[in-house]
Design an enzyme around this catalytic site. Structure first.
Site, short mmCIF file in Angstrom:
data_model
loop_
_atom_site.label_atom_id
_atom_site.label_comp_id
_atom_site.label_asym_id
_atom_site.label_seq_id
_atom_site.Cartn_x
_atom_site.Cartn_y
_atom_site.Cartn_z
CE LYS A 38 38.73 43.72 41.56
NZ LYS A 38 37.82 42.62 41.71
CB SER A 91 40.39 42.52 33.48
OG SER A 91 39.96 43.29 34.45
CD GLU A 116 25.60 45.54 36.56
OE1 GLU A 116 26.15 44.61 36.47
OE2 GLU A 116 24.46 45.94 36.15
N GLY A 157 27.21 46.01 30.15
CA GLY A 157 27.24 44.63 30.99
C GLY A 157 26.46 44.94 32.43
CG ASP A 177 26.58 40.95 34.83
OD1 ASP A 177 27.09 40.41 35.94
OD2 ASP A 177 27.09 41.71 34.38
CB SER A 198 36.73 51.00 42.20
OG SER A 198 36.50 51.26 40.72
#
Length: 324
Positions: free
Chosen positions: A57, A82, A208, A212, A214, A308
């Site tokens: 990030k 989060s 994923e 979750g 989506d 990650s």
């Protein structure tokens, strides 16, 4: 897609690479004979768990804050996250002399809250099952004149995250498959931009948590699908939808999305701790879990894996292993 939507390209990734050079770590690419023997191919782990602030990030956060005008930086930035985007944006803002406010879920891991504050941010809590975190961030933005920098649905964030795959392919050469975690889609979209530009024959796969999916549903339906807040140990991937900036890239450049279970994430964390002496958080294990558990067939292939992040509370880590 709205008229004002600016979907980033690989050229934006190149620009981001120039902006973050000397600030973001060029993280190592690691290999494991045990992992290669297990899958019958070659795995190349891009260790973003060793990135500044402990996750990929930082790439997007630094790129986004540095792209702001001096006036906007002086007023500051606000985000909702989060944990990993929270830490990354707080750190990037501090490095660039910009104040920051982070809207975080009240059940975020303690280590991530403490780190976010340690990097200089003001933390405002919300209930992920009741409150609208985006509305809270917008309210703070309007009240204080700050710029909202969301965790994934932003062209400069996507471009910054894409530098991870750019570096990976630059170091190891052509890949048959690139596998990356999928939460809101910033990392996967950015990596897909790089992979398809640098290794056109490379298949790009997102992963994923089972609870979750989506993103998987969205690709199958051809439109962004919103789901109820999922529950999984992969706290960094508990988004309820993929971003508007991300989705067109996922549609055009991602070859598939798969899911893994929490049990598979725990076994993968254990593999990294025992065999590679690495601490990788549950979300950071998504891509590797898909490869090591055969969810993605990697036999005979050269496969890039994005680890990650590594921001996991050690008490939680020991609890995961004790329950396994």
């Amino acid at each position: 897609m709205t008229v004002s939507l600016r979907v980033p390209t690989f050229e934006d990734v190149r620009v981001a690479a120039s902006r973050i050079a000397g600030e973001a770590h060029r993280t190592p690419v690691l290999t494991s004979r045990a992992a290669n023997a297990k899958i019958g191919g070659e795995l190349f782990f891009k260790a973003e768990n060793l990135q500044r602030a402990g996750a990929f990030k930082f790439r997007g956060a630094y790129n986004a804050v540095s792209a702001l005008s001096p006036e906007a930086r002086q007023k500051g930035v606000v985000a909702f996250s989060s944990g990993n985007h929270a830490q990354a944006l707080a750190y990037a803002a501090t490095l660039l002399d910009a104040p920051s406010v982070i809207v975080m879920p009240k059940d975020a891991p303690e280590i991530k809250v403490a780190a976010t504050r340690g990097y200089g941010a003001e933390v405002v809590f919300f209930d992920r099952y009741k409150d609208d975190r985006e509305a809270m961030a917008r309210g703070i933005s309007e009240e204080r004149g700050m710029t909202v920098i969301p965790p994934f649905d932003h062209p400069d964030i996507i471009a910054g995250q894409g530098t991870a795959a750019l570096e990976l392919i630059d170091e190891v050469g052509q890949l048959d498959i690139l596998i990356a975690p999928l939460g809101g889609g910033g990392l996967l979209a950015g990596c897909a931009l790089s992979a398809k530009a640098l290794a056109p024959g490379c298949r790009v796969i997102g992963v994923e948590p089972e609870a979750g999916n989506d993103g998987q549903q969205s690709l199958q339906k051809g439109e962004v699908v919103r789901i109820a807040p999922p529950k999984s140990i992969a706290d960094g991937a508990l988004t309820t939808y993929v971003g508007d900036h991300n989705f067109p890239i996922l549609q055009a450049k991602v070859d598939g999305i798969v899911t893994v279970s929490d049990a598979q994430l725990v076994s993968t964390m254990r593999f990294f701790a025992e065999r590679m002496k690495l601490i990788v958080e549950p979300t950071g294990c998504l891509a590797a879990a898909a490869a090591l558990n055969g969810v993605v067939d990697c036999a005979g292939k050269r496969v890039g894996i994005v680890l990650s992040g590594g921001n996991v509370d050690l008490k939680a880590l020991s609890g995961f292993f004790a329950d396994a």
